[in-house]
Design an enzyme around this catalytic site. Sequence first.
Site, PDB file in Angstrom:
ATOM      1  N   ALA A  10       0.826  -1.214   0.000  1.00  0.00           N
ATOM      2  CA  ALA A  10       0.000   0.000   0.000  1.00  0.00           C
ATOM      3  C   ALA A  10       0.856   1.258   0.000  1.00  0.00           C
ATOM      4  O   ALA A  10       0.465   2.286   0.527  1.00  0.00           O
ATOM      5  CB  ALA A  10      -0.915  -0.011   1.226  1.00  0.00           C
ATOM      6  N   ARG A  16      -1.926   7.323 -11.523  1.00  0.00           N
ATOM      7  CA  ARG A  16      -3.022   7.402 -12.490  1.00  0.00           C
ATOM      8  C   ARG A  16      -4.328   7.911 -11.887  1.00  0.00           C
ATOM      9  O   ARG A  16      -5.271   8.241 -12.589  1.00  0.00           O
ATOM     10  CB  ARG A  16      -3.241   6.022 -13.137  1.00  0.00           C
ATOM     11  CG  ARG A  16      -2.141   5.644 -14.118  1.00  0.00           C
ATOM     12  CD  ARG A  16      -2.157   4.155 -14.454  1.00  0.00           C
ATOM     13  NE  ARG A  16      -1.542   3.330 -13.404  1.00  0.00           N
ATOM     14  CZ  ARG A  16      -1.440   2.013 -13.453  1.00  0.00           C
ATOM     15  NH1 ARG A  16      -1.912   1.346 -14.484  1.00  0.00           N
ATOM     16  NH2 ARG A  16      -0.862   1.343 -12.468  1.00  0.00           N
ATOM     17  N   THR A  80       6.881  -3.168  -6.803  1.00  0.00           N
ATOM     18  CA  THR A  80       6.225  -4.116  -5.894  1.00  0.00           C
ATOM     19  C   THR A  80       7.208  -5.120  -5.284  1.00  0.00           C
ATOM     20  O   THR A  80       7.046  -5.521  -4.131  1.00  0.00           O
ATOM     21  CB  THR A  80       5.099  -4.873  -6.624  1.00  0.00           C
ATOM     22  OG1 THR A  80       5.615  -5.376  -7.869  1.00  0.00           O
ATOM     23  CG2 THR A  80       3.922  -3.970  -6.929  1.00  0.00           C
ATOM     24  N   ASN A 171      -2.094 -11.432 -14.473  1.00  0.00           N
ATOM     25  CA  ASN A 171      -1.660 -11.618 -13.092  1.00  0.00           C
ATOM     26  C   ASN A 171      -2.610 -10.824 -12.204  1.00  0.00           C
ATOM     27  O   ASN A 171      -2.716  -9.602 -12.328  1.00  0.00           O
ATOM     28  CB  ASN A 171      -0.225 -11.086 -12.974  1.00  0.00           C
ATOM     29  CG  ASN A 171       0.239 -10.988 -11.533  1.00  0.00           C
ATOM     30  OD1 ASN A 171      -0.348 -11.605 -10.640  1.00  0.00           O
ATOM     31  ND2 ASN A 171       1.298 -10.222 -11.322  1.00  0.00           N
ATOM     32  N   TYR A 368     -37.425  25.152  13.888  1.00  0.00           N
ATOM     33  CA  TYR A 368     -36.046  24.836  14.275  1.00  0.00           C
ATOM     34  C   TYR A 368     -35.986  24.478  15.752  1.00  0.00           C
ATOM     35  O   TYR A 368     -36.340  25.292  16.608  1.00  0.00           O
ATOM     36  CB  TYR A 368     -35.112  26.022  13.999  1.00  0.00           C
ATOM     37  CG  TYR A 368     -33.719  25.738  14.531  1.00  0.00           C
ATOM     38  CD1 TYR A 368     -33.005  24.629  14.070  1.00  0.00           C
ATOM     39  CD2 TYR A 368     -33.141  26.535  15.509  1.00  0.00           C
ATOM     40  CE1 TYR A 368     -31.756  24.327  14.576  1.00  0.00           C
ATOM     41  CE2 TYR A 368     -31.886  26.236  16.017  1.00  0.00           C
ATOM     42  CZ  TYR A 368     -31.195  25.123  15.546  1.00  0.00           C
ATOM     43  OH  TYR A 368     -29.964  24.823  16.059  1.00  0.00           O
TER      44      TYR A 368
HETATM   45  C1  UD1 Z   1       0.559  -5.068 -10.463  1.00  0.00           C
HETATM   46  C2  UD1 Z   1       1.373  -6.188 -11.089  1.00  0.00           C
HETATM   47  C3  UD1 Z   1       0.636  -6.674 -12.336  1.00  0.00           C
HETATM   48  C4  UD1 Z   1      -0.748  -7.144 -11.960  1.00  0.00           C
HETATM   49  C5  UD1 Z   1      -1.507  -6.065 -11.206  1.00  0.00           C
HETATM   50  C6  UD1 Z   1      -2.765  -6.629 -10.633  1.00  0.00           C
HETATM   51  C7  UD1 Z   1       3.669  -5.644 -10.603  1.00  0.00           C
HETATM   52  C8  UD1 Z   1       4.947  -5.113 -11.146  1.00  0.00           C
HETATM   53  N1  UD1 Z   1       2.648  -5.698 -11.457  1.00  0.00           N
HETATM   54  O1  UD1 Z   1       0.516  -4.016 -11.413  1.00  0.00           O
HETATM   55  O2  UD1 Z   1       1.355  -7.762 -12.919  1.00  0.00           O
HETATM   56  O3  UD1 Z   1      -1.457  -7.510 -13.124  1.00  0.00           O
HETATM   57  O4  UD1 Z   1      -0.726  -5.559 -10.108  1.00  0.00           O
HETATM   58  O5  UD1 Z   1      -3.527  -5.663  -9.976  1.00  0.00           O
HETATM   59  O6  UD1 Z   1       3.609  -6.034  -9.470  1.00  0.00           O
HETATM   60  N2  UD1 Z   1       3.197  -0.665  -4.373  1.00  0.00           N
HETATM   61  C9  UD1 Z   1       4.023  -0.444  -3.307  1.00  0.00           C
HETATM   62  N3  UD1 Z   1       5.282  -0.014  -3.535  1.00  0.00           N
HETATM   63  C10 UD1 Z   1       5.762   0.203  -4.779  1.00  0.00           C
HETATM   64  C11 UD1 Z   1       4.906  -0.024  -5.874  1.00  0.00           C
HETATM   65  C12 UD1 Z   1       3.620  -0.473  -5.645  1.00  0.00           C
HETATM   66  O7  UD1 Z   1       3.644  -0.635  -2.162  1.00  0.00           O
HETATM   67  O8  UD1 Z   1       6.942   0.583  -4.903  1.00  0.00           O
HETATM   68  C13 UD1 Z   1       1.815  -1.121  -4.116  1.00  0.00           C
HETATM   69  C14 UD1 Z   1       0.765  -0.173  -4.629  1.00  0.00           C
HETATM   70  O9  UD1 Z   1       0.406   0.765  -3.633  1.00  0.00           O
HETATM   71  C15 UD1 Z   1      -0.385  -1.105  -4.973  1.00  0.00           C
HETATM   72  C16 UD1 Z   1       0.301  -2.424  -5.286  1.00  0.00           C
HETATM   73  O10 UD1 Z   1       1.610  -2.332  -4.796  1.00  0.00           O
HETATM   74  O11 UD1 Z   1      -1.234  -1.280  -3.879  1.00  0.00           O
HETATM   75  C17 UD1 Z   1       0.337  -2.695  -6.796  1.00  0.00           C
HETATM   76  O12 UD1 Z   1       1.047  -1.634  -7.427  1.00  0.00           O
HETATM   77  P1  UD1 Z   1       0.551  -0.996  -8.774  1.00  0.00           P
HETATM   78  O13 UD1 Z   1       1.489   0.076  -9.143  1.00  0.00           O
HETATM   79  O14 UD1 Z   1      -0.869  -0.668  -8.699  1.00  0.00           O
HETATM   80  O15 UD1 Z   1       0.795  -2.228  -9.759  1.00  0.00           O
HETATM   81  P2  UD1 Z   1       0.049  -2.524 -11.120  1.00  0.00           P
HETATM   82  O16 UD1 Z   1       0.613  -1.679 -12.181  1.00  0.00           O
HETATM   83  O17 UD1 Z   1      -1.409  -2.480 -10.917  1.00  0.00           O
HETATM   84 CA    CA Z   2      -2.743  -1.812  -9.354  1.00  0.00          CA
END
Ligand code: UD1
Ligand code: CA
Length: 464
Positions: A10, A16, A80, A171, A368
């Site tokens: 999180a 976006r 992530t 995924n 009132y």
């Molecule tokens: C990610 C997956 C993608 C998958 C999708 C599903 C990766 C690289 N990609 O993409 O394959 O289809 O989720 O929903 O994992 N976050 C952190 N720290 C970071 C980056 C992200 O805590 O440095 C958290 C974000 O807050 C979020 C979650 O990880 O809650 C997913 O990150 P997000 O950037 O939304 O990944 P997606 O592009 O959706």
């Molecule tokens: Ca996401």
Amino acid sequence: MAEIGVIILAAGQGTRMKSDLPKVLHRIGGKPLFLYVLETAKLLQPRRVAIVIGHGADAVRHAYSGAEVTWVTQEKQLGTGHAVLSAKHNFAEFPGDLLILSGDVPLISEPTLRTMVARHREEKAAMTLMTAVLAEPRGYGRILRDGQGAIKATVEEKDATEEQRRIQEVNAGAYVAQRDFLFKTLEQVKNDNRQGEYYLPDIVGIGLGDGRKITTVEVGDPREMMGINTREELARMEKTLRERINKRWMDAGVTLKDPDTTYIEDGVTIGRDTIIGPNTQLCGRTIVGERCQIDGSAYVMDSEIGSEVHLLFSVVLMSSRVEQGARIGPFAHLRPGTSLAANVHIGNFVETKEAKIGEGTKANHLTYLGDCTIGRDSNIGAGTITCNYDGFAKYKTQIGDRVQVGSDTTLVAPVCLGDDTYVATASTVRHDVPAGALVYNERQERVREGWTEKKRNKMKGTKK
Ligand code: UD1
Ligand code: CA
């Protein structure tokens, strides 16, 4: 189920969303996104839960008051994979598997997670990831499989070729992994991709290359793994959640005349045989009793409504309590601290605030009632005003049982009307009135016959 640890990601900003608010604090059904994930994860009774926060960390932390989670700070949001790695020390000696969830995938369900964990254990896999087949896979990482259908790797949308982008299996972003495999393999992940990030799902390819077993589980209902990355997705998710909540209440015996315009937040409860009209919003910790009728266009926040209460068209209730059989509206506004006993009637254009009103009392029109207590079986006439504020402080009005307040009365607080008092119409009451008394303002009524005609004649001369 054997020991399980949970890591919820999180920390991301959610670029976006184009928002000042961290993405996981955006709400659906009145509740921040990541709290759905946390609450579902807790149903698995995990031994330890870590939430990785970073962007807007303090705000995210404050959105949850429970003690049983560990907050892990990811200083820079490098992806992530990096996010999971920052929780490594929190699971140093952890004996079980780790479940990794995204804070922006709120509707993932408990049975789905249980299925994934069970499969992971049956297969003795190093890692299991959840997948979904989507008609519109755009934005998600894709699953790459070989000729035999075995998973080979994943590829993020931004790094994918045209051909890979046509793959509909994605995924879902939920994983179970063996602890040692997870953290060791994450160390090997590189950020040589289009986003310059350390991707968690890259460990699929690496693990397979090392001969480790990676399994996948396809989610039954793809709607539950939808992630929220844009406002449009947020709105769509809100709708999905609303349909789910509305169905639950209909299944429980509540009539929704128009489910499409009925908004019931996650924390609300409703008794059976209650009938809810269109454009109704029940929010926060609202409780609605049995056999109530809500005509429509009602906004109810954090309020407790007894059984057989009738909310007529267009009412607003904020932090109020309403007991059995009361009737409110149309066009009434109950502000915080309103408490209505059984069978109270509050009619059109009546506003209440910090008002305790006794059983059977009526205030039916244009009134009132603020900072007051009113006994039972009293009648508050049209246009009555409690003058509770002198520009400096608020004062209280007390009205006893069986009191008749005539129309167009101003009660200048602090003031007390004893039981069985009678206030003549158009009175301004500034002093306490003892029980059983009549109060009226000395005023003479005069009639001048023929006055209108005289006036008109006089005015004729002056008019062009
Ligand atoms: C990610 C997956 C993608 C998958 C999708 C599903 C990766 C690289 N990609 O993409 O394959 O289809 O989720 O929903 O994992 N976050 C952190 N720290 C970071 C980056 C992200 O805590 O440095 C958290 C974000 O807050 C979020 C979650 O990880 O809650 C997913 O990150 P997000 O950037 O939304 O990944 P997606 O592009 O959706
Ligand atoms: Ca996401």
